[in-house]
Design a protein around this motif. Structure first.
Motif, PDB file in Angstrom:
ATOM      1  N   GLN A  36      32.084  34.851  56.398  1.00 14.82           N
ATOM      2  CA  GLN A  36      32.967  35.920  55.942  1.00 14.82           C
ATOM      3  C   GLN A  36      32.528  36.364  54.548  1.00 14.82           C
ATOM      4  O   GLN A  36      31.973  35.576  53.782  1.00 14.82           O
ATOM      5  CB  GLN A  36      34.426  35.451  55.912  1.00 14.82           C
ATOM      6  N   LYS A  37      32.806  37.638  54.238  1.00 12.24           N
ATOM      7  CA  LYS A  37      32.385  38.217  52.967  1.00 12.24           C
ATOM      8  C   LYS A  37      33.595  38.721  52.194  1.00 12.24           C
ATOM      9  O   LYS A  37      34.589  39.151  52.784  1.00 12.24           O
ATOM     10  CB  LYS A  37      31.398  39.374  53.192  1.00 12.24           C
ATOM     11  N   SER A  38      33.468  38.671  50.885  1.00 14.15           N
ATOM     12  CA  SER A  38      34.514  39.191  50.013  1.00 14.15           C
ATOM     13  C   SER A  38      34.256  40.659  49.701  1.00 14.15           C
ATOM     14  O   SER A  38      33.198  41.208  50.003  1.00 14.15           O
ATOM     15  CB  SER A  38      34.581  38.377  48.722  1.00 14.15           C
ATOM     16  N   ARG A  39      35.214  41.258  49.072  1.00 11.07           N
ATOM     17  CA  ARG A  39      35.043  42.643  48.629  1.00 11.07           C
ATOM     18  C   ARG A  39      34.134  42.680  47.402  1.00 11.07           C
ATOM     19  O   ARG A  39      34.204  41.793  46.541  1.00 11.07           O
ATOM     20  CB  ARG A  39      36.399  43.268  48.296  1.00 11.07           C
ATOM     21  N   PRO A  40      33.290  43.685  47.261  1.00  7.90           N
ATOM     22  CA  PRO A  40      32.412  43.754  46.084  1.00  7.90           C
ATOM     23  C   PRO A  40      33.205  44.015  44.814  1.00  7.90           C
ATOM     24  O   PRO A  40      34.159  44.797  44.806  1.00  7.90           O
ATOM     25  CB  PRO A  40      31.459  44.899  46.420  1.00  7.90           C
ATOM     26  N   GLN A  41      32.789  43.353  43.744  1.00 10.45           N
ATOM     27  CA  GLN A  41      33.411  43.494  42.436  1.00 10.45           C
ATOM     28  C   GLN A  41      32.333  43.832  41.408  1.00 10.45           C
ATOM     29  O   GLN A  41      31.150  43.557  41.611  1.00 10.45           O
ATOM     30  CB  GLN A  41      34.139  42.208  42.022  1.00 10.45           C
ATOM     31  N   ALA A  42      32.761  44.415  40.293  1.00 11.99           N
ATOM     32  CA  ALA A  42      31.829  44.740  39.221  1.00 11.99           C
ATOM     33  C   ALA A  42      31.297  43.454  38.596  1.00 11.99           C
ATOM     34  O   ALA A  42      32.037  42.479  38.418  1.00 11.99           O
ATOM     35  CB  ALA A  42      32.514  45.593  38.166  1.00 11.99           C
ATOM     36  N   HIS A  43      30.005  43.459  38.281  1.00 10.70           N
ATOM     37  CA  HIS A  43      29.372  42.262  37.720  1.00 10.70           C
ATOM     38  C   HIS A  43      29.664  42.200  36.228  1.00 10.70           C
ATOM     39  O   HIS A  43      29.039  42.871  35.406  1.00 10.70           O
ATOM     40  CB  HIS A  43      27.870  42.296  37.973  1.00 10.70           C
ATOM     41  N   THR A  44      30.619  41.364  35.869  1.00 12.89           N
ATOM     42  CA  THR A  44      30.969  41.107  34.483  1.00 12.89           C
ATOM     43  C   THR A  44      30.840  39.609  34.221  1.00 12.89           C
ATOM     44  O   THR A  44      30.502  38.828  35.119  1.00 12.89           O
ATOM     45  CB  THR A  44      32.391  41.586  34.183  1.00 12.89           C
ATOM     46  N   SER A  45      31.109  39.211  32.986  1.00 14.42           N
ATOM     47  CA  SER A  45      31.025  37.784  32.666  1.00 14.42           C
ATOM     48  C   SER A  45      32.080  36.984  33.407  1.00 14.42           C
ATOM     49  O   SER A  45      31.861  35.814  33.735  1.00 14.42           O
ATOM     50  CB  SER A  45      31.171  37.582  31.159  1.00 14.42           C
ATOM     51  N   LEU A  46      33.239  37.567  33.692  1.00 17.16           N
ATOM     52  CA  LEU A  46      34.296  36.924  34.477  1.00 17.16           C
ATOM     53  C   LEU A  46      34.653  37.836  35.640  1.00 17.16           C
ATOM     54  O   LEU A  46      35.202  38.928  35.462  1.00 17.16           O
ATOM     55  CB  LEU A  46      35.524  36.650  33.607  1.00 17.16           C
ATOM     56  N   ILE A  47      34.332  37.387  36.843  1.00 16.73           N
ATOM     57  CA  ILE A  47      34.584  38.161  38.061  1.00 16.73           C
ATOM     58  C   ILE A  47      35.815  37.579  38.732  1.00 16.73           C
ATOM     59  O   ILE A  47      35.873  36.381  39.023  1.00 16.73           O
ATOM     60  CB  ILE A  47      33.382  38.104  39.016  1.00 16.73           C
ATOM     61  N   ILE A  48      36.819  38.425  38.980  1.00 17.16           N
ATOM     62  CA  ILE A  48      38.076  38.002  39.607  1.00 17.16           C
ATOM     63  C   ILE A  48      38.091  38.515  41.045  1.00 17.16           C
ATOM     64  O   ILE A  48      38.079  39.732  41.280  1.00 17.16           O
ATOM     65  CB  ILE A  48      39.289  38.525  38.816  1.00 17.16           C
TER      66      ILE A  48
END
Length: 397
Positions: A315-327
């Protein structure tokens, strides 16, 4: 007379069923009996197979080798350029100059290291090949040039190809011991394995003088296979802290056992649901070093669960912006039979996507047969029924 009348009545009753019906009922009974015997034999074979598998797993668990903790690093004094461990020693040592010209002959260096706690389980036998290469740092252009890649002494297998994967790593100040970031990586073309495999490629990377002090070049030799995963043959690490500017060095080092590098950490929660025979994997947060152009990059996670060495659908998660802390704050449900709870493992893979093809950032594994922290998290999940248990795990590459 009474007996004869009873016999006549029975004979009249028997005449109600013809011979065809009698033989049909007899054949049906025989078929049902054969079906019952077949089902019984199949169940006995399955029971015998499960008992054999249980004995093999019990035997292997007694002699198996457990991985050590992955949150610590060992340090060892090595020659200043060639490193055999995943972290450079902080002790100042004198640099060994091997030559100033590319065409000058230089002897191979033998780097003996102690087993690293985050290395792979399969040890690399001694004298299984060496890697020859040349380094040049141009201070005026602030570029690092890697060329002259040549692999020697590999086991000769027919119809096999080898490739070299290069990563430029930099130490990152953090509370996580040994945290590094991948500045740039390259992959050479695949060449057929022979006595002396020459690639004839060069790689250039922009590098500042201040970044040289905390940079390490990792070169991993792999068996190339376009249909499956590449098999790692060994690696060579080079510390760039004492590399002289505008001076070409030709180095030759024996391949060492491949080791993993910590590039971040991920916060996972696990919950066991024995009634529904499912497991809930919660992907909460991830800490990584973002690239220079973070706005153009996004990150997604892939979750793989394996039970009894059978991988379920990922299963895959939704894409998030690549920052130092990814929520992320996402949960995923996977079927997990209660009898196979101790044979399951969870693999979290973080990928970076953008204009270029996807790129693996790092992976984290959780399971009873994993490292100490991962096994402890798994045991807490088994004890806390229907209660989520969260814990940080290092991302390795």
């Amino acid at each position: 007379m009474q007996n004869s009348s009873i016999t006549l009545r029975l004979h009249s009753l028997q005449l109600l069923f013809s011979s065809t019906w009698k033989y049909g009922i007899l054949a049906l009974a025989i078929l049902l009996l054969l079906g019952a015997l077949t089902i019984l034999a199949y169940q006995m074979c399955q029971l015998q197979k499960h008992s054999r598998t249980g004995r093999k797993k019990k035997y292997n668990s007694g002699d198996g080798v457990k991985m050590r903790a992955e949150n610590g690093l060992w340090e060892k004094k090595m020659p200043p350029l060639l490193l055999g461990s995943s972290q450079q020693s902080d002790t100042d040592v004198e640099m060994v100059e091997l030559g100033a010209e590319l065409d000058a002959p230089h002897p191979c260096l033998s780097c003996s290291i102690t087993e690293d706690p985050i290395s792979d389980l399969s040890p690399l036998p001694s004298s299984q090949g060496s890697l020859k290469f040349s380094l040049l740092y141009c201070r005026e252009q602030r570029e690092l040039l890697v060329s002259g890649l040549e692999v020697q002494g590999l086991p000769n297998h027919r119809h096999t190809e080898v490739a070299v994967w290069l990563r430029l790593l930099q130490r990152v100040p953090s509370h996580i011991p040994g945290l590094q970031c991948v500045v740039q990586e390259w992959q050479s073309r695949a060449v057929k394995n022979c006595g002396r495999t020459t690639f004839g490629e060069h790689f250039v990377c922009s590098l500042q003088d201040a970044e040289m002090e905390r940079s390490t070049l990792k070169m991993e030799v792999q068996h190339f296979d376009k249909y499956s995963r590449n098999a790692a043959l060994g690696e060579v690490r080079v510390a760039l802290s004492q590399l002289k500017a505008s001076q070409s060095l030709v180095l030759c080092a024996e391949l060492q056992k491949t080791t993993k590098d910590i590039v971040g950490e991920v916060l996972l929660s696990l919950k066991c649901l024995p009634i529904s025979q499912k497991m809930e994997v919660g992907l909460l947060k991830a800490k990584t070093t973002p690239p220079h152009r973070a706005a153009e990059k996004s990150v997604y996670a892939r979750i793989d669960v394996s039970c009894r060495r059978h991988r379920q659908k990922h299963q895959k998660s939704r894409p998030q912006a690549h920052t130092s802390l990814i929520i992320f704050n996402e949960t995923f449900l996977f079927p997990m039979p209660q009898t196979a709870a101790w044979d399951c493992s969870v693999l979290i893979s973080l990928y970076e996507v953008g204009p270029e093809p996807r790129h693996l950032i790092g992976q984290a594994s959780v399971g009873r047969n994993m490292a100490r922290d991962a096994a402890g998290h798994w045991d807490l999940m088994a004890k806390s029924i229907q209660q989520p248990v969260a814990q940080w795990h290092p991302l390795l590459i």
